[in-house]
Scaffold this motif. Structure first.
Motif, short mmCIF file in Angstrom:
data_model
loop_
_atom_site.label_atom_id
_atom_site.label_comp_id
_atom_site.label_asym_id
_atom_site.label_seq_id
_atom_site.Cartn_x
_atom_site.Cartn_y
_atom_site.Cartn_z
N ARG A 1 0.82 -1.22 0.00
CA ARG A 1 0.00 0.00 0.00
C ARG A 1 0.85 1.26 0.00
O ARG A 1 0.38 2.32 -0.39
N CYS B 1 1.52 -9.20 12.75
CA CYS B 1 2.39 -8.55 11.77
C CYS B 1 3.30 -9.60 11.13
O CYS B 1 4.31 -10.00 11.71
N TYR C 1 2.38 -1.77 13.32
CA TYR C 1 1.32 -0.94 12.73
C TYR C 1 1.77 -0.39 11.38
O TYR C 1 0.99 -0.33 10.43
N PHE C 2 3.03 0.02 11.30
CA PHE C 2 3.55 0.55 10.04
C PHE C 2 3.48 -0.51 8.95
O PHE C 2 2.97 -0.27 7.86
N ASN C 3 4.02 -1.70 9.24
CA ASN C 3 4.03 -2.77 8.23
C ASN C 3 2.64 -3.28 7.90
O ASN C 3 2.37 -3.62 6.74
N ASN C 4 1.77 -3.35 8.88
CA ASN C 4 0.39 -3.77 8.59
C ASN C 4 -0.32 -2.73 7.74
O ASN C 4 -1.12 -3.09 6.87
N THR C 5 -0.03 -1.45 7.96
CA THR C 5 -0.62 -0.39 7.13
C THR C 5 -0.05 -0.41 5.72
O THR C 5 -0.80 -0.37 4.74
N ALA C 6 1.28 -0.48 5.62
CA ALA C 6 1.95 -0.44 4.32
C ALA C 6 1.80 -1.75 3.55
O ALA C 6 1.96 -1.77 2.33
N ASN C 7 1.48 -2.82 4.26
CA ASN C 7 1.50 -4.17 3.68
C ASN C 7 2.87 -4.40 3.03
O ASN C 7 2.98 -4.81 1.88
#
Length: 179
Positions: free
Chosen positions: A3, A77, A162-168
């Protein structure tokens, strides 16, 4: 599909280029999480600074990796589970059984187990621990400094989760086995 875009280190400029050069000098490459954080140099710099400071803390690298695994499992994550399973095994020399146990918030050593249990409590309660939670950590032998560092490790790992889950973020480590 990702993303947020992972920047190409060869094309980076300014502060991002400076940070990428430092990471590459230390690790030999720039992992996708950091390449993606490079879109906001303040985020990458903040991550690197806190991670660097904690690497010199009293909990040590092994316990830091075990906390990362506990937090990543609780936050689902996949990127961080893969990264910290790899780093834990290959760089910090943590055995597979201990990696698996840490993902569940457990450790064989009583003190490390107390750290992981407190970390898991922090995540599960969104940081809103109570007197009994802190007393349990102290009664298990954790010093106030160890409790403080556990909180900081949890916060750092929540940031990356949270960053990696948001960015995928595209996983550039061997996949971690699902539990």
């Amino acid at each position: 599909m990702t993303r947020l875009k992972a920047l190409n280190p060869a094309e980076a400029t300014g502060k991002t280029k400076e940070l990428f050069n430092a990471v590459e000098g230390k690790l030999g490459s720039v992992p996708n999480m950091m390449r993606t954080m490079g879109n906001a140099p303040a985020v990458l710099e903040g991550y690197l600074n806190l991670s660097g400071a904690l690497s010199h803390g009293i909990l040590g690298a092994k316990t830091g990796e075990l906390i990362a695994l506990t937090v990543a499992q609780n936050n689902a994550c996949d990127y961080c589970l893969a990264a910290h399973s790899f780093i834990g095994e290959k760089l910090v020399k943590i055995d597979g059984e201990s990696i698996h146990a840490a993902r569940l918030g457990n450790a064989e050593d009583n003190k490390t187990n107390a750290v992981l249990q407190f970390a898991k409590t922090l995540v599960n309660k969104g940081g809103l621990v109570n007197d009994q939670d802190v007393s349990a950590a102290k009664n298990a032998g954790l010093s106030e400094a160890e409790i403080a560092e556990t909180v900081a490790h949890v916060a750092l790992n929540i940031l990356t989760n949270y960053f990696n889950n948001t960015a995928n973020t595209e996983i550039d480590f061997p996949q971690a086995t699902a539990l």
